[in-house]
Design a protein around this motif. Structure first.
Motif, PDB file in Angstrom:
ATOM      1  N   VAL A  67       5.315  -3.881  13.114  1.00  0.00           N
ATOM      2  CA  VAL A  67       4.186  -3.625  11.956  1.00  0.00           C
ATOM      3  C   VAL A  67       2.902  -4.237  12.616  1.00  0.00           C
ATOM      4  CG1 VAL A  67       3.434  -4.245   9.879  1.00  0.00           C
ATOM      5  CG2 VAL A  67       5.953  -3.569   9.938  1.00  0.00           C
ATOM      6  N   ARG A  68       3.032  -5.356  13.048  1.00  0.00           N
ATOM      7  CA  ARG A  68       1.697  -6.206  13.786  1.00  0.00           C
ATOM      8  C   ARG A  68       1.185  -5.175  14.780  1.00  0.00           C
ATOM      9  NH1 ARG A  68       1.993 -11.964  12.705  1.00  0.00           N
ATOM     10  NH2 ARG A  68       2.602 -11.685  10.364  1.00  0.00           N
ATOM     11  N   TRP A  71      -0.069  -1.364  13.259  1.00  0.00           N
ATOM     12  CA  TRP A  71      -1.169  -1.758  12.106  1.00  0.00           C
ATOM     13  C   TRP A  71      -2.388  -1.326  12.555  1.00  0.00           C
ATOM     14  CZ3 TRP A  71      -0.916  -1.486   7.049  1.00  0.00           C
ATOM     15  CH2 TRP A  71      -1.816  -1.601   6.494  1.00  0.00           C
ATOM     16  N   LEU A 100       2.726   3.387   7.790  1.00  0.00           N
ATOM     17  CA  LEU A 100       1.517   2.438   7.955  1.00  0.00           C
ATOM     18  C   LEU A 100       0.258   3.054   7.561  1.00  0.00           C
ATOM     19  CD1 LEU A 100       2.380   0.264  11.058  1.00  0.00           C
ATOM     20  CD2 LEU A 100       2.689  -0.410   8.730  1.00  0.00           C
ATOM     21  N   ARG A 103      -0.186   3.121   3.795  1.00  0.00           N
ATOM     22  CA  ARG A 103      -0.322   1.647   3.557  1.00  0.00           C
ATOM     23  C   ARG A 103      -1.797   1.354   3.834  1.00  0.00           C
ATOM     24  NH1 ARG A 103       4.799   2.498   3.732  1.00  0.00           N
ATOM     25  NH2 ARG A 103       5.969   1.275   1.951  1.00  0.00           N
ATOM     26  N   HIS A 104      -2.357   1.703   4.900  1.00  0.00           N
ATOM     27  CA  HIS A 104      -3.729   1.497   5.152  1.00  0.00           C
ATOM     28  C   HIS A 104      -4.638   1.972   4.021  1.00  0.00           C
ATOM     29  CE1 HIS A 104      -5.146  -0.032   8.850  1.00  0.00           C
ATOM     30  NE2 HIS A 104      -4.057   0.433   9.544  1.00  0.00           N
ATOM     31  N   LEU A 111      -3.697  -5.935   6.182  1.00  0.00           N
ATOM     32  CA  LEU A 111      -2.401  -6.309   6.361  1.00  0.00           C
ATOM     33  C   LEU A 111      -1.810  -7.621   5.357  1.00  0.00           C
ATOM     34  CD1 LEU A 111       0.189  -5.648   7.919  1.00  0.00           C
ATOM     35  CD2 LEU A 111      -0.686  -6.985   9.792  1.00  0.00           C
ATOM     36  N   TRP A 121       5.946  -4.713   0.656  1.00  0.00           N
ATOM     37  CA  TRP A 121       6.148  -5.090   1.906  1.00  0.00           C
ATOM     38  C   TRP A 121       7.619  -5.152   2.399  1.00  0.00           C
ATOM     39  CZ3 TRP A 121       4.567  -6.074   6.602  1.00  0.00           C
ATOM     40  CH2 TRP A 121       4.873  -7.375   7.363  1.00  0.00           C
TER      41      TRP A 121
END
Ligand code: ZN
Length: 356
Positions: A67-68, A71, A100, A103-104, A111, A121
């Motif tokens: 995810v990091r 993102w 992602l 969700r952005h 984040l 999450w």
């Protein structure tokens, strides 16, 4: 099992050879394999040590690193009229990127906000973790018809992998070089998948892996207050402005976690450049982050900056340990460098007694 020791020079060379073969010969239909390699390297820094021992990594941890990594990439690439999210898969867009991107929009690119929304999450982490287990984890080490199992044994099932002895050691020693190679290969891959959008584009890599695009200037008032208007390094007043600097240099580890930022004169910042700061600066840094921890973390939260002090100092310990092992130098001021003493160990280890 506890009698671990660092791999020999031959062992380290074999690791690099295998990694190179994986990147050269592996069959990549999505960028997941690059992300997986990068995530494993990151976790070796955050969780591993230099003993040469095995290291067990859970697929949940790997998913979080995914995810990091993805993102910042799950936003449209700025290419004028036809801007859109870069494809990361030969077929339909990679699931992780799709999840992602959605969700952005929902969290306006934050984040931190996403991580705060416990249920969403949690759902995202589960989906990414399933993807990691289904797609790259047991396929990463397949090269043509050959299995190149130098990282971990392919057991084809389960919620963790056990990195073989020496693997965490090698990822830690060669981290800057290895991640450079992975990011380069990843960028080439994305470029090939998006020719109509990118053409001969020059700056793809900094789009994919650059520092966070929110301006570092947003932390300036916070850092200025905590440092009482003084330069972090030379401790004299900053008349106006000042640079927000990565204390552990970006070039060594792309650490965008809040505690890593300090405010400094432009001149001090630029002469420090990609060097690690000398022991007295390290001491001041740990002191600042310890005594102003509440104020800082509240400020980070308000500005929606990710922060994780325990992880940040583990990365600091890794960075200083690597320079120490290599007999390298650290930056004192202006053009003054000197060899790193063993003092960093004391400075960073006193923190071990604090609550995480
Ligand atoms: Zn200064």
């Amino acid at each position: 099992m506890n009698e671990s020791r660092p791999p020999t020079a031959e062992g380290q060379l074999a690791f690099l050879r295998s990694l190179q073969r994986l990147l050269d010969e592996g069959n990549f239909t999505s960028s997941y394999k690059f992300a997986l390699l990068h995530a494993i390297a990151d976790l070796c820094l955050i969780r591993g040590d230099d003993s040469g021992a095995e290291l067990v990594l859970s697929t949940a941890e790997i998913a979080e690193q995914f995810v990091r990594l993805y993102w910042p990439q799950a936003v449209p690439y700025p290419a004028g009229d036809n801007e859109r999210i870069l494809s990361q898969n030969t077929g339909r867009q990679a699931l992780v990127v799709r999840e992602l991107a959605e969700r952005h929009n929902r969290y306006e690119g934050s984040l931190v906000e996403l991580e705060r929304s416990r249920s969403d999450w949690g759902e995202l982490r589960r989906k990414v973790e399933q993807t990691v287990r289904k797609m790259p984890l047991w396929k990463l080490q397949t090269v043509g018809s050959e299995r190149l199992e130098f990282l971990y044994e392919n057991v084809d099932t389960g919620a963790s992998v056990r990195l073989q002895p020496g693997v965490a050691y090698c990822f830690r020693v060669f981290y800057p070089m290895v991640t450079d190679v992975i990011e380069g290969a990843w960028s080439h891959f994305v470029q090939r998948l998006n020719p109509q959008l990118l053409g001969q584009v020059v700056d793809l890599r900094s789009f994919l892996f650059g520092s966070q695009r929110t301006s570092l200037a947003t932390y300036r008032p916070l850092l200025r207050a905590v440092q009482r208007g003084r330069c972090f390094y030379c401790e004299s007043d900053i008349k106006s402005g000042g640079d927000v600097d990565h204390f552990i240099p970006w070039r060594r580890y792309s650490l965008d976690l809040g505690h890593n930022f300090v405010l400094a004169h432009r001149a001090c910042n630029s002469s420090k450049s990609d060097l690690l700061a000398a022991e007295q600066h390290l001491e001041r840094w740990t002191e600042r982050n310890r005594t102003a921890r509440d104020e800082l973390e509240q400020g980070f939260d308000e500005r929606r900056v990710l922060h994780d002090w325990p992880a940040t100092r583990r990365i600091a310990r890794w960075a200083y340990g690597q320079v120490h092992r290599a007999g390298g130098q650290v930056w004192v001021q202006a053009n003054e460098l000197r060899p790193l003493s063993g003092d960093w160990r004391r400075i960073l280890s006193t923190l071990d007694h604090e609550a995480a």
